[in-house]
Design a protein around this motif. Structure first.
Motif, PDB file in Angstrom:
ATOM      1  N   SER A  54       9.090  10.959  34.513  1.00 31.62           N
ATOM      2  CA  SER A  54       7.924  11.731  34.080  1.00 31.62           C
ATOM      3  C   SER A  54       7.350  11.152  32.796  1.00 31.62           C
ATOM      4  N   THR A  55       8.242  10.805  31.874  1.00 29.03           N
ATOM      5  CA  THR A  55       7.801  10.253  30.599  1.00 29.03           C
ATOM      6  C   THR A  55       6.940   9.011  30.817  1.00 29.03           C
ATOM      7  N   TYR A  89       3.457   9.964  32.175  1.00 29.84           N
ATOM      8  CA  TYR A  89       2.561  10.499  31.138  1.00 29.84           C
ATOM      9  C   TYR A  89       2.012   9.393  30.251  1.00 29.84           C
ATOM     10  N   GLY A 141      -1.895   8.066  29.666  1.00 34.22           N
ATOM     11  CA  GLY A 141      -2.484   8.197  28.331  1.00 34.22           C
ATOM     12  C   GLY A 141      -2.392   9.607  27.781  1.00 34.22           C
ATOM     13  N   ILE A 142      -1.556  10.420  28.403  1.00 37.07           N
ATOM     14  CA  ILE A 142      -1.422  11.782  27.900  1.00 37.07           C
ATOM     15  C   ILE A 142      -0.417  11.802  26.750  1.00 37.07           C
ATOM     16  N   ASP A 143       0.551  10.920  26.823  1.00 39.75           N
ATOM     17  CA  ASP A 143       1.517  10.803  25.733  1.00 39.75           C
ATOM     18  C   ASP A 143       1.362   9.420  25.101  1.00 39.75           C
ATOM     19  N   ASP A 180     -10.436   9.169  21.626  1.00 36.36           N
ATOM     20  CA  ASP A 180     -10.128  10.355  22.421  1.00 36.36           C
ATOM     21  C   ASP A 180     -11.179  10.581  23.502  1.00 36.36           C
ATOM     22  N   LYS A 181     -12.446  10.356  23.136  1.00 37.59           N
ATOM     23  CA  LYS A 181     -13.526  10.598  24.082  1.00 37.59           C
ATOM     24  C   LYS A 181     -13.444   9.632  25.263  1.00 37.59           C
ATOM     25  N   LYS A 194     -10.822   8.115  26.295  1.00 35.04           N
ATOM     26  CA  LYS A 194      -9.651   8.466  27.088  1.00 35.04           C
ATOM     27  C   LYS A 194      -9.971   9.589  28.043  1.00 35.04           C
ATOM     28  N   SER A 195     -10.713  10.584  27.543  1.00 34.73           N
ATOM     29  CA  SER A 195     -10.997  11.729  28.413  1.00 34.73           C
ATOM     30  C   SER A 195     -11.899  11.294  29.560  1.00 34.73           C
ATOM     31  N   ARG A 241      -9.722   9.544  31.958  1.00 38.66           N
ATOM     32  CA  ARG A 241      -8.866  10.472  32.696  1.00 38.66           C
ATOM     33  C   ARG A 241      -9.615  11.173  33.819  1.00 38.66           C
ATOM     34  N   ARG A 242     -10.889  11.489  33.578  1.00 37.12           N
ATOM     35  CA  ARG A 242     -11.544  12.206  34.669  1.00 37.12           C
ATOM     36  C   ARG A 242     -12.213  11.297  35.691  1.00 37.12           C
ATOM     37  N   PHE A 295       0.655  17.085  38.402  1.00 38.07           N
ATOM     38  CA  PHE A 295       1.840  17.343  37.590  1.00 38.07           C
ATOM     39  C   PHE A 295       2.987  17.911  38.400  1.00 38.07           C
ATOM     40  N   PRO A 344     -13.290  18.404  36.540  1.00 38.27           N
ATOM     41  CA  PRO A 344     -13.678  17.048  36.111  1.00 38.27           C
ATOM     42  C   PRO A 344     -15.174  16.801  36.331  1.00 38.27           C
TER      43      PRO A 344
END
Ligand SMILES: Nc1ncnc2c1ncn2[C@@H]1O[C@H](COP(=O)(O)OP(=O)(O)OP(=O)(O)O)[C@@H](O)[C@H]1O
Ligand SMILES: [Mg+2]
Lengths: 836, 228
Positions: B48-49, B52, B56-58, B77-78, B80-81, B84-85, B92, B110
């Motif tokens: 799992s680690t 993640y 890019g969540i961790d 951050d922007k 990345k988001s 992600r979408r 999960f 999303p």
């Protein structure tokens, strides 16, 4: 047990901030409850003490009927045969002037046996030597310090054309008779000395008697029979102070109720949050075998511990603060009246019981409700549930709101209970309807913004509709908001009344102890008096449509003259014919007439009563024919005046108050005229007051009231803010996971922050809108309540306070949002995602 | 085709008390675009680690993760988001749905967050709901769904913007074997038809067999990368 307690303590210490908020809320509410309850008694006692001043422990006062122009009688002429006297004090009064440090000061001289006076608690001299001889006098501590006088000093007093020298031999505490000293100097000398000033011997102007309480009525009757030419009265009725006790008590009580309601609401919502947080943990325990009862005890004990700590600290603090609080409310401080602080055991018990038991009680209710749910639901934390817009909730909310307004309409005779009930229903329905209102607002905003806005904004708007926590927050803000608004509207209304509505109907007013036309004429003929009117006032009771109420009944010689003299009375509709020809016409206030649907020509029955509201001389109610209506709002706030002809008044009603109202010619100064009257008629026990003094006294009362209310609003605000910030804090904890999920699938932290910001903004919009609508509804329903307690005046929605409250809410929301933003950026996404 | 995922000396340590525990040690993997990779390994081995970190969540303790050649941890951050979408779909181990939104709203998250018109995605939504078998329950909230149904909502949410890569952590761990098979078929289909790269963590050999590659992990290390 030990292990349970350990668990409880651990819970309390784990969430320090939360525990502090809970304890602080309980502390504040216990404190306010205790102080509020105690204040009323304290103020009344202080007032009684002040009233007692001029009469001490005596219960009967004898004065001379002044018909023959001579205010004195011989001490031995008072026939007290057959009456068991506990104490007796003969007094004689004189006025004079003195010059101290170039200041002209009025001097009141009292001749009496100082030892007997001390026994009657009229004075309390410090060195204890009260045996006066010759030129010796007693002064008060106030006079001593103000004019720098000491024992052994001499005072020169000018009386008429003579000058006398007195020597100070004792100093009294400023109690008892010295309360009336105010700016003057009050000297107590021997009776012989004062007689000497008049060139008399063994004369007195009044006598105070103390008999047993049970024997008082009988003694008065027998004294009245055997002593013709003397006036025998109860000490308590001989002096009537202008004091709006009723209003004060009501507003205080209202304030206490409001604080208790705010605290109750805050505590209740805190307990809800604490429980929803603890429940899953406890349910896990339960699922592995711990039994329900044990878990419930853990929760209960936790709230009890909060209660004990909070209430304990609150009471301790209240004990310390009570004397200071009481001092703020002591309107008679200027008269030198010390505040009588008393710790009432019953109030103590009530406050402690509230502080300790209320949180526990609320939590039991919640525990029982939570226990009714299946274990699974408890396990999977219920706080994330979207708000269900159940049809029945909405319907019951609307029905309650409807009932609130129906009660308002139905409550024609301003019944207090109905008025309170209707207000209460308003609050309950607002809380019940809150989710629906928010949903409506959210739908509306969604409609208005139709896709033109970005996702995070849309989501924020959506959240307002769906999120239980948000609805809870807004409800909390709203309830506190409206309660504070309620206090604000009442106090500004009362303030407005005193400053604007009360008419200036005299420049100087003189209270007479009896109807003495000669004296009234003499005073009216004095220099500077342009117009005068002698008011004769009594009290009557009447029952109309099953509603009992009392009237201030005015005996009137000429109805036109009243209208002409008093601005405070405005005739609305008069039937001249009836007024002229009937011997029992009455003019009632339009407020009363409209309330009971009374028209000209109708009959009202009025029961004459005495000062204690007991039927006067066992008379039956008297029939009157309504012959006119008036607006007497400039006269008194309760709109309960009624005018009747003097003939029937003198025949049937107790002559309770006589007031000579004087209007002055332009160039004359009321204060000057006042002191001239007091000087000229110093032999009579007259009370002279100028309009400004009267207004000042009323204003003073109101100002104290408003000070008190401001403090209460402030404290209420603190309790409210505590509750609201706790709610906001918890709401973050409960939504952390939601934020983490949003972050992990589609949103940047900035977008989350924007979403939170939109939620805050809408919350604020909701507060503004619902606050305004709720406030207007509140204003309407509250007016009824205030009318029910005798404040018949216009109450207007106070936009200033509304604005201030909106501002406070805005600040609160901004601060909490900023801290939320910080927390969002610091959020440990992984932690939230990985653990269920 | 190029590598959609590439890691370099990826390490992750957790602080437990005062000592650092290395959970991932110098992980070096390459995943090509269009691959269907299964990661297997004992519980606690760091699967799992790793996932993640790939999403890019961790953030890693050291080392790099490149998605489509870009260092994910250098992104703002922007960005990345957005990544992600648009590029990633995450499923999960614990479904992680937004509780106060309906099935539909959760799936469309999303889309709304990407400033796209939801109206343009109605067709895709209907199709995906059909695929995951939740057409009837589109107005339900997560609490009214079973675990397997919630997992399917999460999968639908990952698919809605047709991402290039799906990262799934035990997507069928909580499902019965029939539904599990269906979902695996679904993954297989989107992998074949749309060329979406899939990286799944699983304990089931059967599920792993749907993939074309297997990565075995043990004690935070990749043991034997096997090409099937
Ligand atoms: N936040 C954390 N703090 C400390 N240790 C952690 C943290 N998160 C994970 N670990 C540890 O890292 C190791 C790997 O965890 P991970 O969840 O990646 O295992 P996994 O291979 O997914 O296991 P499973 O098959 O049971 O899901 C575990 O030993 C776990 O204890
Ligand atoms: Mg795992």
């Amino acid at each position: 047990m030990k292990i349970v307690l350990k668990h409880v303590m651990k819970n309390i210490f784990e969430k320090k901030l939360r525990s502090v908020i809970v304890i602080l809320t309980i502390l504040l509410s216990t404190l306010i409850l205790f102080i509020g309850l105690s204040l009323n008694t304290i103020i009344n006692q202080t007032y009684t003490k002040m009233l007692q001043g001029s009469y001490g422990t005596s219960n009967i006062v004898v004065t001379k009927s002044t018909d023959d122009g001579n205010p004195f009688y011989e001490s031995k002429n008072l026939d007290v045969d057959g009456i068991e006297l506990e104490q007796r004090l003969d007094m004689i009064q004189a006025k004079g002037k003195t010059t101290i440090q170039d200041d002209d000061v009025n001097v009141s001289l009292y001749g009496m046996d100082a030892d007997a006076a001390e026994e009657m608690e009229l004075l309390e001299s410090v060195p204890g030597d009260n045996v006066l001889t010759g030129n010796e006098v007693i002064i008060s501590q106030r006079t001593a310090s103000e004019h720098k006088l000491e024992i052994g000093n001499s005072i020169k007093v000018v009386q008429a054309t003579n000058t006398y020298h007195f020597t100070v031999v004792a100093i009294s505490k400023p109690n008892g008779i010295y309360y009336s000293e105010m700016g003057d100097i009050l000297l107590i000398a021997t009776r012989e000395k004062i007689n000497e000033l008049y060139g008399l011997e063994d004369m007195v102007s009044s006598t105070l008697l103390k008999v047993t309480d049970e024997g008082m009525e009988e003694a008065i009757t027998s004294l009245q029979e055997t002593n013709e030419g003397l006036v025998v009265q109860k000490s308590s009725s001989a002096d009537t102070m202008m004091r709006d006790e009723q209003t004060f008590q009501t507003v205080m009580l209202l304030a206490i109720i409001i604080i208790v309601l705010i605290s109750a609401y805050v505590i209740s919502s805190l307990s809800k949050l604490i429980l929803t947080e603890r429940m899953p943990v406890l349910a896990t325990f339960r699922s592995v075998g711990a039994h329900k009862g044990m878990m419930n005890r853990v929760l209960l004990l936790e709230f009890l511990v909060y209660g004990i700590i909070g209430a304990g600290l609150g009471i301790a603090l209240a004990m310390i603060l009570l004397p200071f609080a009481a001092d703020i409310f002591n309107e008679y401080k200027q008269y030198g009246v010390e505040t009588v602080v008393e710790y009432n055991v019953i109030y103590l018990a009530i406050s402690i019981a509230f502080g300790v038991l209320f949180p526990a009680f609320i939590s039991i209710l919640r525990i029982i409700r939570t226990n009714a749910k299946p274990l699974k639901e408890v396990l999977f934390n219920t706080s994330f549930t979207p708000e269900k817009h159940s049809k029945w909730t909405v319907i019951s909310g609307i029905i309650l709101l409807g009932i609130a307004f129906i009660l308002y309409v139905v409550n024609q005779y301003n019944d207090l209970l109905l008025a309170v009930l209707s207000l209460l229903l308003l609050f309950v329905s607002i809380v019940i309807l809150m989710p629906t209102l928010l949903n409506g607002l959210s739908q509306l905003l969604r409609l208005l913004s139709r896709k033109r806005i970005s996702g995070e904004f849309q989501l924020g708007i959506k959240n307002i509709a769906n999120n239980k926590i948000v609805a809870n927050n807004v409800s909390m803000v709203m309830v506190v908001f409206l309660l504070l608004l309620m206090v604000g509207i009442s106090s500004t209304g009362i303030d407005q009344y005193v400053t604007k509505t009360l008419s200036k109907d005299f420049d100087v007013a003189v209270s007479l102890t009896e109807k003495n036309l000669g004296l009234a004429n003499d005073i009216s003929g004095m220099d500077g008096v342009s117009k005068s009117y002698l008011q004769t006032i009594s009290i009557g009771k009447s029952t109309m449509n099953g509603v009992a109420r009392s009237f201030g009944v005015y005996g009137v010689e000429d109805f036109d003259k009243v209208d002409e003299f008093y601005d405070g009375i405005r005739y609305i509709d008069l039937d001249e014919n009836r007024l002229q020809n009937l011997d029992n016409p009455i003019i009632v206030d339009i407020y009363y007439a409209e309330q009971h649907g009374i028209e000209i020509g109708d009959t009202v029955n009025i029961q004459p009563v005495d000062i204690n509201y007991e039927p006067f001389n066992d008379l039956e109610p008297i029939e009157f024919i309504v012959s006119g209506t008036m607006d007497s709002s400039g006269f008194g706030s309760s709109r309960d005046s009624a005018l009747i002809p003097m003939g029937i008044y003198e025949e049937q009603f107790a002559g309770l108050f006589y007031e000579l109202a004087l209007k002055l010619e332009e160039e004359f100064n009321p204060d000057e005229v006042k002191s001239r009257i007091a000087d000229t008629y110093s032999n009579y026990s007259l009370e002279v007051i100028t309009f400004d003094e009267m207004l000042g006294a009323q204003k003073g009362t109101i100002d104290t009231l408003i000070d008190g209310i401001t403090i209460i609003i402030g404290l209420g605000m603190i309790v409210g803010i505590l509750g609201i910030s706790n709610n906001l804090m918890v709401s973050f904890n409960q939504r952390k996971k939601e934020y983490a999920v949003l972050y992990s699938v589609c949103m940047s932290k900035m977008q989350i922050v924007k979403m939170v910001f939109v939620e805050t903004l809408i919350t604020f919009i909701a507060v503004i809108i619902i606050g305004l609508l709720g406030g207007l509804a509140l204003n309407l329903l509250l007016t009824k309540l205030l009318h029910a307690v005798g404040m018949v005046t216009e109450f207007r929605f106070t936009f200033e306070l509304y604005g201030i409250l909106c501002g406070v809410v805005a600040i609160l929301l901004i601060v909490s949002t900023l801290s939320l933003v910080r927390k969002v950026f610091q959020l440990n996404i992984m932690k939230e995602l990985r653990y269920e | 085709m190029g590598n959609i995922i590439q890691t370099e000396k990826l390490c992750k340590n957790f602080k437990v008390g005062s000592n650092e525990v290395a959970v991932l040690k110098d992980i070096e993997i390459h995943i090509e675009s269009g691959d269907f990779v299964s990661i297997m390994g004992p519980s606690g081995s760091g699967k799992s680690t790793l996932l993640y970190l790939l999403g890019g969540i961790d953030e890693p303790s050291s080392g790099q993760v490149y998605i489509q050649g870009k260092d994910i941890n250098r992104m703002k951050d922007k960005e990345k988001s957005i990544l992600r979408r648009r590029t990633l779909g995450f499923v999960f181990q614990f479904y992680n749905l937004v509780q106060n939104l309906t099935v539909e709203e959760n799936i469309m998250l999303p889309v709304t967050m990407d400033k796209k018109k939801t109206a343009d995605f109605q067709e895709q939504l209907d199709e995906i709901l059909e695929i995951v078998g939740l057409s009837e329950r589109r107005k339900y909230t997560p609490r009214e769904l079973s675990g397997g149904q919630q997992q399917r909502v999460a999968i639908a949410r990952a698919l809605i913007l047709s991402p290039a890569l799906i990262l799934a952590d035990e997507p069928i761990g909580n499902l019965d074997s029939k539904t599990g098979t269906e979902i695996m078929e679904l993954f297989h289909r989107i992998n074949q038809e749309k060329g979406i790269t899939i990286v799944q963590v699983t304990h089931s050999e059967e599920a792993a067999a749907y993939g074309n590659r297997l990565i075995r992990m043990k004690d935070g290390e990749v043991v034997e990368p096997i090409l099937v």
